[in-house]
Design an enzyme around this catalytic site. Sequence first.
Site, PDB file in Angstrom:
ATOM      1  N   LYS A  86     -14.615   0.151   5.006  1.00 33.50           N
ATOM      2  CA  LYS A  86     -14.560  -0.950   5.958  1.00 33.50           C
ATOM      3  C   LYS A  86     -13.019  -1.373   6.053  1.00 33.50           C
ATOM      4  CE  LYS A  86     -15.681  -5.622   6.817  1.00 33.50           C
ATOM      5  NZ  LYS A  86     -14.743  -6.467   6.251  1.00 33.50           N
ATOM      6  N   GLU A 115       0.870  -1.162  -0.094  1.00 27.89           N
ATOM      7  CA  GLU A 115       0.060  -0.038  -0.011  1.00 27.89           C
ATOM      8  C   GLU A 115       0.772   1.259   0.025  1.00 27.89           C
ATOM      9  OE1 GLU A 115      -3.804  -1.127   2.587  1.00 27.89           O
ATOM     10  OE2 GLU A 115      -2.245  -0.909   3.581  1.00 27.89           O
ATOM     11  N   ASP A 136     -12.194  -3.604  -2.805  1.00 27.56           N
ATOM     12  CA  ASP A 136     -13.313  -4.596  -2.959  1.00 27.56           C
ATOM     13  C   ASP A 136     -14.575  -3.920  -2.476  1.00 27.56           C
ATOM     14  OD1 ASP A 136     -11.483  -4.753  -0.354  1.00 27.56           O
ATOM     15  OD2 ASP A 136     -13.348  -5.742   0.237  1.00 27.56           O
ATOM     16  N   MET A 176      -8.822  -1.922   8.623  1.00 28.10           N
ATOM     17  CA  MET A 176      -8.524  -2.733   9.682  1.00 28.10           C
ATOM     18  C   MET A 176      -7.542  -2.087  10.725  1.00 28.10           C
ATOM     19  SD  MET A 176      -8.109  -6.490   7.821  1.00 28.10           S
ATOM     20  CE  MET A 176      -7.888  -7.282   9.431  1.00 28.10           C
TER      21      MET A 176
HETATM   22  N1  ADE Z   1      -9.150  -3.681   3.531  1.00 24.81           N
HETATM   23  C1  ADE Z   1      -9.289  -3.736   2.220  1.00 24.81           C
HETATM   24  N2  ADE Z   1     -10.478  -4.141   2.127  1.00 24.81           N
HETATM   25  C2  ADE Z   1     -11.048  -4.521   3.131  1.00 24.81           C
HETATM   26  C3  ADE Z   1     -12.134  -5.236   3.679  1.00 24.81           C
HETATM   27  N3  ADE Z   1     -13.148  -5.584   2.947  1.00 24.81           N
HETATM   28  N4  ADE Z   1     -12.376  -5.328   5.036  1.00 24.81           N
HETATM   29  C4  ADE Z   1     -11.255  -5.048   5.839  1.00 24.81           C
HETATM   30  N5  ADE Z   1     -10.255  -4.297   5.369  1.00 24.81           N
HETATM   31  C5  ADE Z   1      -9.941  -4.194   4.082  1.00 24.81           C
END
Ligand code: ADE
Length: 235
Positions: free
Chosen positions: A172, A13, A198, A174
């Site tokens: 979304k 990234e 995604d 992390m």
């Molecule tokens: N980072 C990229 N896509 C993600 C997802 N769907 N959930 C959590 N972290 C992410």
Amino acid sequence: MKNITLIVAMEQEALPLIQRLQLLNVSRADARLPFNVYCGGYKTLNVCLMSHGIDRVHKVPCVGTQAATLVTMEAIRCYQPDLIINAGTCGAFAAKGSAVGQVYMGERIRFYDRRIPLGDYKTYGEGHYPCPEGVTLARAINLPLAVVCTGNSLDMSPTDEAILRQEPVVAKEMEAGAVAWVASLYSVPVVAIKAVTDLVDHPVAAPEQFSHNLQRAAENLCHPVIALLDELSRR
Ligand code: ADE
């Protein structure tokens, strides 16, 4: 505003940004920790980028809130940032108008998977960190806003999904909640900028979409992050 620290979980990234900003790898303050540190100047700013590094046992990039907590603590102690930019990737809902490659600025950061339905523990678990600097900067550089929703899973349980669907536009991811929590202890402002890899409501599973779109999303981050630094350097 002078010292800007970028916290970016994965090296993949971070790489386009490191190259574009011509940051140089510097040795880390504590060699026992896996983090990578890159520093350089950009216009009037001292820029430092920290990535989480590689897990020693599993040989994969450290992602999630544990590494984000530690890296943020280390960033604040070693580099005294005036602002932390948590940059990275995210999932989003097609049903809410999101598309792969879109970059969002967080108007607010929250946890979506810390469910503690016990009095004030409910809001403690959810976090809810407002990002007023993010809103102002997003306006200045013309970025759309999202609620940055942090959890420790790439996939999504039905309970997670119901909570995420209650928010307007969702990023979304992390890490941001952990970064925001540590930064709040030290009164350091945080902005979160996230590129969509995604669509969580797409029939293809998130991990597959993530792997396929990671490079493109990382490249898409560069332009808005540099616009952000340009804006900050004028302040
Ligand atoms: N980072 C990229 N896509 C993600 C997802 N769907 N959930 C959590 N972290 C992410």
